[in-house]
Design a protein around this motif. Structure first.
Motif, PDB file in Angstrom:
ATOM      1  N   MET A 180      38.842  -7.388  64.006  1.00  0.00           N
ATOM      2  CA  MET A 180      38.864  -6.960  62.610  1.00  0.00           C
ATOM      3  C   MET A 180      39.841  -5.803  62.417  1.00  0.00           C
ATOM      4  O   MET A 180      40.525  -5.719  61.387  1.00  0.00           O
ATOM      5  CB  MET A 180      37.461  -6.542  62.161  1.00  0.00           C
ATOM      6  N   GLY A 181      39.918  -4.910  63.397  1.00  0.00           N
ATOM      7  CA  GLY A 181      40.895  -3.823  63.318  1.00  0.00           C
ATOM      8  C   GLY A 181      42.321  -4.339  63.276  1.00  0.00           C
ATOM      9  O   GLY A 181      43.160  -3.840  62.521  1.00  0.00           O
TER      10      GLY A 181
ATOM     11  N   PHE B 272      42.931   4.018  53.542  1.00  0.00           N
ATOM     12  CA  PHE B 272      41.797   3.985  54.464  1.00  0.00           C
ATOM     13  C   PHE B 272      40.566   3.408  53.783  1.00  0.00           C
ATOM     14  O   PHE B 272      39.810   2.644  54.385  1.00  0.00           O
ATOM     15  CB  PHE B 272      41.494   5.387  54.979  1.00  0.00           C
ATOM     16  N   LEU B 273      40.346   3.789  52.533  1.00  0.00           N
ATOM     17  CA  LEU B 273      39.183   3.280  51.795  1.00  0.00           C
ATOM     18  C   LEU B 273      39.273   1.770  51.626  1.00  0.00           C
ATOM     19  O   LEU B 273      38.271   1.049  51.787  1.00  0.00           O
ATOM     20  CB  LEU B 273      39.100   3.946  50.425  1.00  0.00           C
ATOM     21  N   LEU B 274      40.465   1.271  51.303  1.00  0.00           N
ATOM     22  CA  LEU B 274      40.645  -0.171  51.172  1.00  0.00           C
ATOM     23  C   LEU B 274      40.360  -0.865  52.495  1.00  0.00           C
ATOM     24  O   LEU B 274      39.725  -1.934  52.526  1.00  0.00           O
ATOM     25  CB  LEU B 274      42.070  -0.483  50.711  1.00  0.00           C
ATOM     26  N   ALA B 275      40.802  -0.267  53.592  1.00  0.00           N
ATOM     27  CA  ALA B 275      40.557  -0.857  54.904  1.00  0.00           C
ATOM     28  C   ALA B 275      39.067  -0.868  55.227  1.00  0.00           C
ATOM     29  O   ALA B 275      38.542  -1.855  55.762  1.00  0.00           O
ATOM     30  CB  ALA B 275      41.328  -0.086  55.973  1.00  0.00           C
TER      31      ALA B 275
ATOM     32  N   ILE C 131      34.453   0.581  64.834  1.00  0.00           N
ATOM     33  CA  ILE C 131      35.362   0.098  65.879  1.00  0.00           C
ATOM     34  C   ILE C 131      36.668  -0.398  65.256  1.00  0.00           C
ATOM     35  O   ILE C 131      37.767  -0.120  65.765  1.00  0.00           O
ATOM     36  CB  ILE C 131      34.687  -1.020  66.698  1.00  0.00           C
ATOM     37  N   ALA C 132      36.548  -1.130  64.139  1.00  0.00           N
ATOM     38  CA  ALA C 132      37.750  -1.639  63.484  1.00  0.00           C
ATOM     39  C   ALA C 132      38.645  -0.507  62.987  1.00  0.00           C
ATOM     40  O   ALA C 132      39.871  -0.566  63.118  1.00  0.00           O
ATOM     41  CB  ALA C 132      37.353  -2.550  62.319  1.00  0.00           C
TER      42      ALA C 132
END
Length: 457
Positions: free
Chosen positions: A316-317, A370-373, A238-239
Protein backbone atom coordinates in the motif's frame (compact mmCIF):
# COMPACT_ATOMS: atom_id res chain seq x y z
CA UNK A 1 -33.34 6.68 -31.24
CA UNK A 2 -29.65 6.23 -30.70
CA UNK A 3 -28.30 8.34 -27.85
CA UNK A 4 -25.41 9.65 -29.93
CA UNK A 5 -27.75 10.74 -32.73
CA UNK A 6 -30.06 12.45 -30.23
CA UNK A 7 -27.16 14.31 -28.66
CA UNK A 8 -25.87 15.36 -32.07
CA UNK A 9 -29.30 16.73 -33.04
CA UNK A 10 -29.55 18.68 -29.78
CA UNK A 11 -26.08 20.20 -30.21
CA UNK A 12 -26.79 21.17 -33.83
CA UNK A 13 -30.08 22.80 -32.82
CA UNK A 14 -28.44 24.76 -29.98
CA UNK A 15 -25.63 25.85 -32.32
CA UNK A 16 -28.22 27.15 -34.77
CA UNK A 17 -30.04 29.02 -31.98
CA UNK A 18 -26.77 30.54 -30.74
CA UNK A 19 -25.78 31.70 -34.22
CA UNK A 20 -29.23 33.12 -34.85
CA UNK A 21 -29.22 35.05 -31.57
CA UNK A 22 -25.78 36.54 -32.16
CA UNK A 23 -26.70 37.53 -35.73
CA UNK A 24 -30.03 38.99 -34.59
CA UNK A 25 -28.27 41.23 -32.06
CA UNK A 26 -25.92 42.55 -34.74
CA UNK A 27 -28.86 43.18 -37.06
CA UNK A 28 -30.75 45.09 -34.34
CA UNK A 29 -27.67 47.21 -33.65
CA UNK A 30 -27.23 48.07 -37.33
CA UNK A 31 -30.93 48.90 -37.75
CA UNK A 32 -31.18 51.16 -34.71
CA UNK A 33 -27.71 52.64 -34.94
CA UNK A 34 -27.26 52.21 -31.20
CA UNK A 35 -24.51 50.41 -29.35
CA UNK A 36 -25.47 47.09 -27.78
CA UNK A 37 -25.16 46.77 -24.02
CA UNK A 38 -23.53 43.34 -24.38
CA UNK A 39 -21.46 41.61 -27.00
CA UNK A 40 -23.36 39.48 -29.58
CA UNK A 41 -22.25 36.11 -28.11
CA UNK A 42 -24.15 36.94 -24.90
CA UNK A 43 -27.38 37.37 -26.87
CA UNK A 44 -26.75 34.04 -28.57
CA UNK A 45 -26.23 32.36 -25.20
CA UNK A 46 -29.39 34.00 -23.89
CA UNK A 47 -31.42 32.41 -26.67
CA UNK A 48 -29.73 29.05 -25.98
CA UNK A 49 -30.82 29.24 -22.34
CA UNK A 50 -34.42 29.99 -23.26
CA UNK A 51 -34.35 27.16 -25.78
CA UNK A 52 -32.78 24.56 -23.49
CA UNK A 53 -34.33 25.27 -20.08
CA UNK A 54 -38.04 24.76 -21.01
CA UNK A 55 -37.15 21.62 -22.95
CA UNK A 56 -35.12 20.30 -20.01
CA UNK A 57 -37.98 20.96 -17.58
CA UNK A 58 -40.41 19.01 -19.78
CA UNK A 59 -37.95 16.13 -20.11
CA UNK A 60 -37.42 15.96 -16.32
CA UNK A 61 -41.16 16.02 -15.62
CA UNK A 62 -41.72 13.33 -18.24
CA UNK A 63 -39.00 11.14 -16.73
CA UNK A 64 -40.53 11.47 -13.26
CA UNK A 65 -44.16 10.72 -14.11
CA UNK A 66 -43.74 8.16 -16.90
CA UNK A 67 -42.78 5.16 -14.69
CA UNK A 68 -45.86 5.68 -12.51
CA UNK A 69 -48.20 5.94 -15.51
CA UNK A 70 -46.71 2.85 -17.15
CA UNK A 71 -47.00 0.86 -13.91
CA UNK A 72 -50.67 1.81 -13.56
CA UNK A 73 -51.38 0.79 -17.15
CA UNK A 74 -49.60 -2.55 -16.75
CA UNK A 75 -51.37 -3.41 -13.52
CA UNK A 76 -54.77 -2.54 -14.95
CA UNK A 77 -54.57 -5.80 -16.96
CA UNK A 78 -53.71 -7.99 -13.96
CA UNK A 79 -56.36 -10.13 -12.24
CA UNK A 80 -57.40 -9.33 -8.70
CA UNK A 81 -55.49 -12.22 -7.12
CA UNK A 82 -52.22 -10.82 -8.52
CA UNK A 83 -53.05 -7.31 -7.34
CA UNK A 84 -53.62 -8.60 -3.81
CA UNK A 85 -50.14 -10.17 -3.60
CA UNK A 86 -47.47 -7.44 -3.43
CA UNK A 87 -44.52 -9.74 -4.17
CA UNK A 88 -46.23 -11.42 -7.12
CA UNK A 89 -47.42 -8.04 -8.40
CA UNK A 90 -43.87 -6.67 -8.47
CA UNK A 91 -42.58 -9.85 -10.11
CA UNK A 92 -45.18 -9.89 -12.87
CA UNK A 93 -44.73 -6.16 -13.49
CA UNK A 94 -41.04 -6.79 -14.17
CA UNK A 95 -41.96 -9.70 -16.45
CA UNK A 96 -44.29 -7.52 -18.51
CA UNK A 97 -41.62 -4.83 -18.81
CA UNK A 98 -39.17 -7.49 -19.97
CA UNK A 99 -41.64 -8.77 -22.61
CA UNK A 100 -42.30 -5.23 -23.85
CA UNK A 101 -38.58 -4.59 -24.07
CA UNK A 102 -38.10 -7.65 -26.27
CA UNK A 103 -36.17 -9.72 -23.71
CA UNK A 104 -38.94 -12.25 -23.10
CA UNK A 105 -39.36 -14.34 -19.95
CA UNK A 106 -38.97 -17.88 -18.70
CA UNK A 107 -41.98 -20.01 -19.51
CA UNK A 108 -45.11 -19.15 -21.39
CA UNK A 109 -46.58 -15.71 -20.54
CA UNK A 110 -50.21 -15.48 -19.49
CA UNK A 111 -52.65 -13.84 -21.93
CA UNK A 112 -53.10 -10.80 -19.69
CA UNK A 113 -49.31 -10.37 -19.57
CA UNK A 114 -49.16 -10.32 -23.36
CA UNK A 115 -51.96 -7.74 -23.46
CA UNK A 116 -50.25 -5.64 -20.81
CA UNK A 117 -46.95 -5.77 -22.73
CA UNK A 118 -48.66 -4.68 -25.95
CA UNK A 119 -50.38 -1.81 -24.15
CA UNK A 120 -47.07 -0.80 -22.57
CA UNK A 121 -45.35 -0.69 -25.96
CA UNK A 122 -48.12 1.49 -27.35
CA UNK A 123 -47.95 3.84 -24.38
CA UNK A 124 -44.18 4.08 -24.66
CA UNK A 125 -44.39 4.93 -28.37
CA UNK A 126 -47.12 7.53 -27.82
CA UNK A 127 -45.19 8.96 -24.87
CA UNK A 128 -41.98 9.34 -26.86
CA UNK A 129 -43.78 11.02 -29.72
CA UNK A 130 -45.55 13.36 -27.31
CA UNK A 131 -42.26 14.09 -25.56
CA UNK A 132 -40.55 15.01 -28.82
CA UNK A 133 -43.45 17.25 -29.80
CA UNK A 134 -43.63 18.99 -26.43
CA UNK A 135 -39.88 19.54 -26.30
CA UNK A 136 -39.88 20.96 -29.84
CA UNK A 137 -42.78 23.32 -29.07
CA UNK A 138 -41.24 24.45 -25.78
CA UNK A 139 -37.82 25.02 -27.35
CA UNK A 140 -39.22 27.00 -30.27
CA UNK A 141 -41.52 29.05 -28.05
CA UNK A 142 -38.75 29.83 -25.60
CA UNK A 143 -36.42 30.85 -28.41
CA UNK A 144 -39.00 33.15 -30.01
CA UNK A 145 -39.81 34.80 -26.66
CA UNK A 146 -36.13 35.42 -26.04
CA UNK A 147 -35.70 36.81 -29.56
CA UNK A 148 -38.34 39.48 -28.95
CA UNK A 149 -36.32 40.79 -26.00
CA UNK A 150 -33.17 41.52 -28.00
CA UNK A 151 -32.58 45.26 -28.05
CA UNK A 152 -29.64 47.62 -27.51
CA UNK A 153 -30.77 48.27 -23.92
CA UNK A 154 -31.23 44.60 -22.99
CA UNK A 155 -28.55 43.45 -20.51
CA UNK A 156 -27.86 39.99 -21.91
CA UNK A 157 -24.46 39.72 -20.25
CA UNK A 158 -25.97 40.27 -16.80
CA UNK A 159 -28.57 37.55 -17.43
CA UNK A 160 -25.94 35.08 -18.62
CA UNK A 161 -23.67 35.78 -15.66
CA UNK A 162 -26.62 35.34 -13.31
CA UNK A 163 -27.46 32.02 -14.98
CA UNK A 164 -23.85 30.86 -14.64
CA UNK A 165 -23.83 31.88 -11.00
CA UNK A 166 -27.04 29.92 -10.41
CA UNK A 167 -25.51 26.92 -12.16
CA UNK A 168 -22.44 27.09 -9.94
CA UNK A 169 -24.60 27.41 -6.83
CA UNK A 170 -26.66 24.43 -7.96
CA UNK A 171 -23.55 22.32 -8.50
CA UNK A 172 -22.22 23.31 -5.08
CA UNK A 173 -25.57 22.54 -3.48
CA UNK A 174 -25.68 19.14 -5.17
CA UNK A 175 -22.24 18.31 -3.81
CA UNK A 176 -23.17 19.44 -0.30
CA UNK A 177 -26.58 17.75 -0.33
CA UNK A 178 -25.04 14.54 -1.64
CA UNK A 179 -22.61 14.53 1.26
CA UNK A 180 -25.42 15.27 3.71
CA UNK A 181 -27.55 12.52 2.18
CA UNK A 182 -24.74 9.97 2.47
CA UNK A 183 -24.09 10.92 6.09
CA UNK A 184 -27.77 10.80 7.03
CA UNK A 185 -28.33 7.44 5.33
CA UNK A 186 -25.31 5.91 7.03
CA UNK A 187 -26.20 7.55 10.33
CA UNK A 188 -29.78 6.26 10.21
CA UNK A 189 -28.71 2.66 9.65
CA UNK A 190 -25.96 3.00 12.28
CA UNK A 191 -28.56 4.14 14.83
CA UNK A 192 -30.61 1.04 13.98
CA UNK A 193 -27.54 -1.09 14.61
CA UNK A 194 -27.01 0.47 18.03
CA UNK A 195 -30.52 -0.62 19.01
CA UNK A 196 -29.17 -4.19 18.81
CA UNK A 197 -25.66 -3.65 20.17
CA UNK A 198 -24.50 -1.39 23.00
CA UNK A 199 -22.27 1.42 21.61
CA UNK A 200 -19.81 0.86 24.46
CA UNK A 201 -19.46 -2.80 23.51
CA UNK A 202 -18.97 -1.78 19.87
CA UNK A 203 -16.38 0.98 20.31
CA UNK A 204 -14.46 -0.63 23.20
CA UNK A 205 -14.93 -4.31 22.41
CA UNK A 206 -11.84 -6.40 21.71
CA UNK A 207 -13.55 -9.38 20.08
CA UNK A 208 -14.98 -9.45 16.56
CA UNK A 209 -17.23 -12.42 15.82
CA UNK A 210 -20.50 -11.19 14.25
CA UNK A 211 -22.02 -14.63 13.81
CA UNK A 212 -25.15 -15.82 15.54
CA UNK A 213 -24.35 -17.89 18.58
CA UNK A 214 -26.08 -19.25 21.63
CA UNK A 215 -23.95 -17.22 24.01
CA UNK A 216 -22.91 -13.62 24.33
CA UNK A 217 -24.79 -10.43 23.51
CA UNK A 218 -28.18 -12.05 23.25
CA UNK A 219 -27.01 -14.56 20.64
CA UNK A 220 -26.00 -11.84 18.16
CA UNK A 221 -22.24 -12.41 18.24
CA UNK A 222 -19.42 -10.06 19.24
CA UNK A 223 -19.03 -6.67 17.55
CA UNK A 224 -15.83 -5.23 19.02
CA UNK A 225 -14.39 -2.47 16.81
CA UNK A 226 -10.89 -2.28 18.27
CA UNK A 227 -9.37 -5.25 16.35
CA UNK A 228 -10.56 -3.79 13.04
CA UNK A 229 -9.56 -0.25 13.92
CA UNK A 230 -6.12 -1.30 15.08
CA UNK A 231 -5.59 -3.39 11.94
CA UNK A 232 -6.53 -0.37 9.80
CA UNK A 233 -4.21 1.96 11.71
CA UNK A 234 -1.34 -0.55 11.71
CA UNK A 235 -1.44 -1.02 7.94
CA UNK A 236 -1.83 2.75 7.42
CA UNK A 237 1.18 3.50 9.64
CA UNK A 238 3.35 0.96 7.79
CA UNK A 239 2.20 2.38 4.45
CA UNK A 240 3.01 5.94 5.49
CA UNK A 241 6.44 4.88 6.80
CA UNK A 242 7.12 3.57 3.31
CA UNK A 243 5.44 6.28 1.23
CA UNK A 244 6.25 9.53 3.05
CA UNK A 245 10.08 9.41 3.03
CA UNK A 246 10.32 8.00 -0.48
CA UNK A 247 7.64 10.27 -1.89
CA UNK A 248 8.94 13.43 -0.23
CA UNK A 249 12.57 12.78 -1.17
CA UNK A 250 11.52 12.00 -4.74
CA UNK A 251 9.60 15.28 -4.85
CA UNK A 252 12.59 17.24 -3.52
CA UNK A 253 14.91 15.65 -6.07
CA UNK A 254 12.57 16.21 -9.00
CA UNK A 255 11.92 19.86 -8.11
CA UNK A 256 15.35 20.95 -6.88
CA UNK A 257 18.03 18.67 -8.32
CA UNK A 258 16.78 16.90 -11.45
CA UNK A 259 17.34 18.38 -14.87
CA UNK A 260 14.45 19.18 -17.22
CA UNK A 261 15.01 16.07 -19.37
CA UNK A 262 15.15 13.67 -16.44
CA UNK A 263 12.13 15.30 -14.80
CA UNK A 264 10.19 15.10 -18.06
CA UNK A 265 10.68 11.32 -18.12
CA UNK A 266 10.77 10.43 -14.40
CA UNK A 267 7.66 12.21 -13.14
CA UNK A 268 5.19 10.60 -15.59
CA UNK A 269 6.76 7.20 -14.91
CA UNK A 270 6.31 7.73 -11.17
CA UNK A 271 2.71 8.80 -11.61
CA UNK A 272 1.96 5.62 -13.55
CA UNK A 273 1.89 3.86 -10.18
CA UNK A 274 -1.29 5.79 -9.33
CA UNK A 275 -3.03 4.41 -12.42
CA UNK A 276 -2.46 0.73 -11.66
CA UNK A 277 -5.68 -0.93 -10.42
CA UNK A 278 -5.59 -1.79 -6.74
CA UNK A 279 -6.52 -5.42 -7.50
CA UNK A 280 -3.22 -5.69 -9.37
CA UNK A 281 -1.40 -4.42 -6.29
CA UNK A 282 -3.31 -6.98 -4.22
CA UNK A 283 -2.27 -9.83 -6.50
CA UNK A 284 1.31 -8.55 -6.49
CA UNK A 285 1.25 -8.48 -2.67
CA UNK A 286 -0.32 -11.94 -2.30
CA UNK A 287 1.78 -13.83 -4.84
CA UNK A 288 5.10 -11.95 -4.89
CA UNK A 289 5.72 -9.65 -1.92
CA UNK A 290 4.13 -11.89 0.73
CA UNK A 291 6.09 -15.07 -0.12
CA UNK A 292 9.28 -13.01 -0.55
CA UNK A 293 8.93 -11.43 2.89
CA UNK A 294 8.12 -14.81 4.43
CA UNK A 295 11.27 -16.31 2.88
CA UNK A 296 13.40 -13.36 4.02
CA UNK A 297 11.94 -13.67 7.52
CA UNK A 298 12.90 -17.35 7.68
CA UNK A 299 16.42 -16.42 6.61
CA UNK A 300 16.87 -13.99 9.52
CA UNK A 301 14.85 -15.94 12.07
CA UNK A 302 11.59 -13.97 11.95
CA UNK A 303 8.16 -15.55 11.59
CA UNK A 304 6.53 -13.40 8.89
CA UNK A 305 3.24 -14.60 7.48
CA UNK A 306 2.82 -14.27 3.73
CA UNK A 307 -0.50 -12.53 4.44
CA UNK A 308 0.09 -9.98 7.15
CA UNK A 309 -0.20 -6.31 8.04
CA UNK A 310 3.45 -5.88 7.08
CA UNK A 311 2.87 -7.21 3.55
CA UNK A 312 -0.26 -5.13 3.00
CA UNK A 313 1.37 -1.99 4.45
CA UNK A 314 4.46 -2.19 2.24
CA UNK A 315 2.49 -2.69 -0.97
CA UNK A 316 0.00 0.00 0.00
CA UNK A 317 2.91 2.35 0.68
CA UNK A 318 4.23 1.70 -2.81
CA UNK A 319 0.78 2.43 -4.21
CA UNK A 320 0.43 5.83 -2.51
CA UNK A 321 3.96 7.06 -3.26
CA UNK A 322 2.68 9.01 -6.31
CA UNK A 323 0.07 10.79 -4.16
CA UNK A 324 2.83 12.10 -1.92
CA UNK A 325 5.53 12.74 -4.51
CA UNK A 326 3.45 14.33 -7.25
CA UNK A 327 1.51 16.70 -4.99
CA UNK A 328 4.58 17.60 -2.95
CA UNK A 329 6.55 18.24 -6.13
CA UNK A 330 3.87 20.60 -7.43
CA UNK A 331 3.78 22.48 -4.11
CA UNK A 332 7.58 22.76 -3.82
CA UNK A 333 7.82 23.99 -7.41
CA UNK A 334 5.40 26.82 -6.56
CA UNK A 335 7.63 28.25 -3.83
CA UNK A 336 8.79 31.66 -5.13
CA UNK A 337 12.27 31.69 -6.61
CA UNK A 338 12.97 34.87 -4.62
CA UNK A 339 13.07 32.80 -1.41
CA UNK A 340 15.73 30.56 -2.89
CA UNK A 341 17.74 33.50 -4.19
CA UNK A 342 17.57 35.23 -0.82
CA UNK A 343 18.80 32.11 0.95
CA UNK A 344 21.67 31.66 -1.50
CA UNK A 345 22.54 35.33 -1.13
CA UNK A 346 22.95 34.83 2.63
CA UNK A 347 25.45 32.04 1.99
CA UNK A 348 23.21 29.01 2.53
CA UNK A 349 23.88 25.82 0.62
CA UNK A 350 21.29 24.10 -1.51
CA UNK A 351 20.51 21.50 1.14
CA UNK A 352 20.21 24.18 3.84
CA UNK A 353 17.90 26.18 1.59
CA UNK A 354 15.71 23.13 1.07
CA UNK A 355 15.55 22.25 4.77
CA UNK A 356 15.15 25.74 6.23
CA UNK A 357 13.36 27.73 3.52
CA UNK A 358 11.65 25.66 0.84
CA UNK A 359 10.16 22.84 2.92
CA UNK A 360 8.80 25.16 5.65
CA UNK A 361 7.29 27.43 3.01
CA UNK A 362 5.68 24.46 1.25
CA UNK A 363 4.59 22.77 4.49
CA UNK A 364 0.82 23.48 4.14
CA UNK A 365 0.69 21.82 0.75
CA UNK A 366 2.86 18.93 1.88
CA UNK A 367 0.54 18.34 4.83
CA UNK A 368 -2.35 18.21 2.38
CA UNK A 369 -0.47 15.60 0.32
CA UNK A 370 0.15 13.52 3.44
CA UNK A 371 -3.52 13.79 4.40
CA UNK A 372 -4.59 12.57 0.96
CA UNK A 373 -2.19 9.65 1.28
CA UNK A 374 -3.53 8.74 4.74
CA UNK A 375 -7.12 8.92 3.54
CA UNK A 376 -6.24 6.74 0.55
CA UNK A 377 -4.60 4.18 2.81
CA UNK A 378 -7.46 4.10 5.31
CA UNK A 379 -10.04 3.54 2.59
CA UNK A 380 -8.13 0.89 0.63
CA UNK A 381 -9.85 -2.49 0.35
CA UNK A 382 -8.50 -4.84 -2.33
CA UNK A 383 -4.89 -4.90 -1.14
CA UNK A 384 -5.86 -5.79 2.43
CA UNK A 385 -8.41 -8.35 1.21
CA UNK A 386 -5.65 -10.29 -0.56
CA UNK A 387 -2.58 -9.45 1.51
CA UNK A 388 -3.60 -8.76 5.13
CA UNK A 389 -5.12 -12.16 5.90
CA UNK A 390 -8.59 -11.05 6.99
CA UNK A 391 -8.08 -12.12 10.60
CA UNK A 392 -9.88 -9.73 13.00
CA UNK A 393 -7.65 -10.17 16.02
CA UNK A 394 -6.10 -7.58 18.31
CA UNK A 395 -2.36 -8.03 17.93
CA UNK A 396 0.68 -5.77 18.09
CA UNK A 397 2.72 -8.01 15.79
CA UNK A 398 2.74 -6.55 12.25
CA UNK A 399 3.93 -9.88 10.87
CA UNK A 400 0.61 -11.57 11.68
CA UNK A 401 -2.64 -11.53 9.74
CA UNK A 402 -5.13 -8.76 10.55
CA UNK A 403 -8.34 -7.30 9.17
CA UNK A 404 -9.46 -3.74 8.50
CA UNK A 405 -12.68 -1.76 8.66
CA UNK A 406 -13.14 -1.64 4.87
CA UNK A 407 -12.65 -5.37 4.42
CA UNK A 408 -15.17 -6.09 7.16
CA UNK A 409 -17.73 -3.81 5.50
CA UNK A 410 -17.37 -5.84 2.31
CA UNK A 411 -17.68 -9.12 4.22
CA UNK A 412 -20.79 -8.04 6.08
CA UNK A 413 -22.59 -6.85 2.95
CA UNK A 414 -21.61 -9.77 0.71
CA UNK A 415 -23.92 -12.67 0.04
CA UNK A 416 -27.54 -13.37 0.86
CA UNK A 417 -27.91 -11.37 4.07
CA UNK A 418 -30.79 -9.92 6.02
CA UNK A 419 -30.31 -6.17 5.92
CA UNK A 420 -32.40 -5.78 9.06
CA UNK A 421 -30.00 -7.86 11.16
CA UNK A 422 -27.10 -6.47 13.20
CA UNK A 423 -24.70 -8.59 11.13
CA UNK A 424 -25.47 -6.36 8.12
CA UNK A 425 -26.26 -3.09 9.87
CA UNK A 426 -22.83 -3.13 11.49
CA UNK A 427 -21.37 -2.19 8.08
CA UNK A 428 -23.04 1.23 8.37
CA UNK A 429 -21.63 1.73 11.86
CA UNK A 430 -18.18 0.89 10.51
CA UNK A 431 -18.66 3.30 7.60
CA UNK A 432 -19.70 6.05 10.00
CA UNK A 433 -16.57 5.39 12.04
CA UNK A 434 -14.38 5.81 8.94
CA UNK A 435 -16.18 9.05 8.12
CA UNK A 436 -15.48 10.44 11.59
CA UNK A 437 -11.81 9.42 11.39
CA UNK A 438 -11.41 11.16 8.03
CA UNK A 439 -13.18 14.25 9.35
CA UNK A 440 -10.79 14.42 12.30
CA UNK A 441 -7.82 14.14 9.94
CA UNK A 442 -9.16 17.07 7.93
CA UNK A 443 -9.63 19.18 11.05
CA UNK A 444 -6.04 18.50 12.19
CA UNK A 445 -4.69 19.26 8.72
CA UNK A 446 -6.60 22.56 8.52
CA UNK A 447 -5.21 23.55 11.92
CA UNK A 448 -1.63 22.78 10.86
CA UNK A 449 -2.02 24.58 7.53
CA UNK A 450 -3.39 27.73 9.17
CA UNK A 451 -0.74 27.75 11.86
CA UNK A 452 2.22 27.54 9.52
CA UNK A 453 0.75 29.58 6.69
CA UNK A 454 0.65 32.68 8.91
CA UNK A 455 4.43 32.60 9.21
CA UNK A 456 4.95 33.01 5.45
CA UNK A 457 2.19 35.40 4.45
Amino acid sequence: MNTFITLAIVLIALSFVYTWGAAASRRVASQTGEKLHSRPPYYGLYLVLWCAIPAAIIFIVYSLITPTIETVIIQSYFPQEVLNDAAELANQTRQVESIAGGFGMFGEPAPYQVQAAAALKNVEWIGKMALVALIAVAAVAGTLVARTRISPEFRARNRIETAIEMLLITCSAIAVLTTVGIVLSVLGEAVRFFTFVNPIDFFLGTSWNPRFSTTGHGGQGDFGLLPLLWGTLMITIIAMIVAVPIGLMAAVYLSEYAGPKFRFVAKPMLEVLAGIPTIVYGIFAAFTVGPFLSTMGDAVGLDINATSAFTAGIVMGIMIIPFVSSLSDDIISQVPQSLRDGSYGLGATRSETIRRVILPAALPGIVGAFLLAVSRAIGETMIVVLAAGNSPVLTANPFEAVSTVTVTIVNQLTGDTDFASPQSLVAFALGLTLFVITLCLNVVAIYIVRKYREQYE
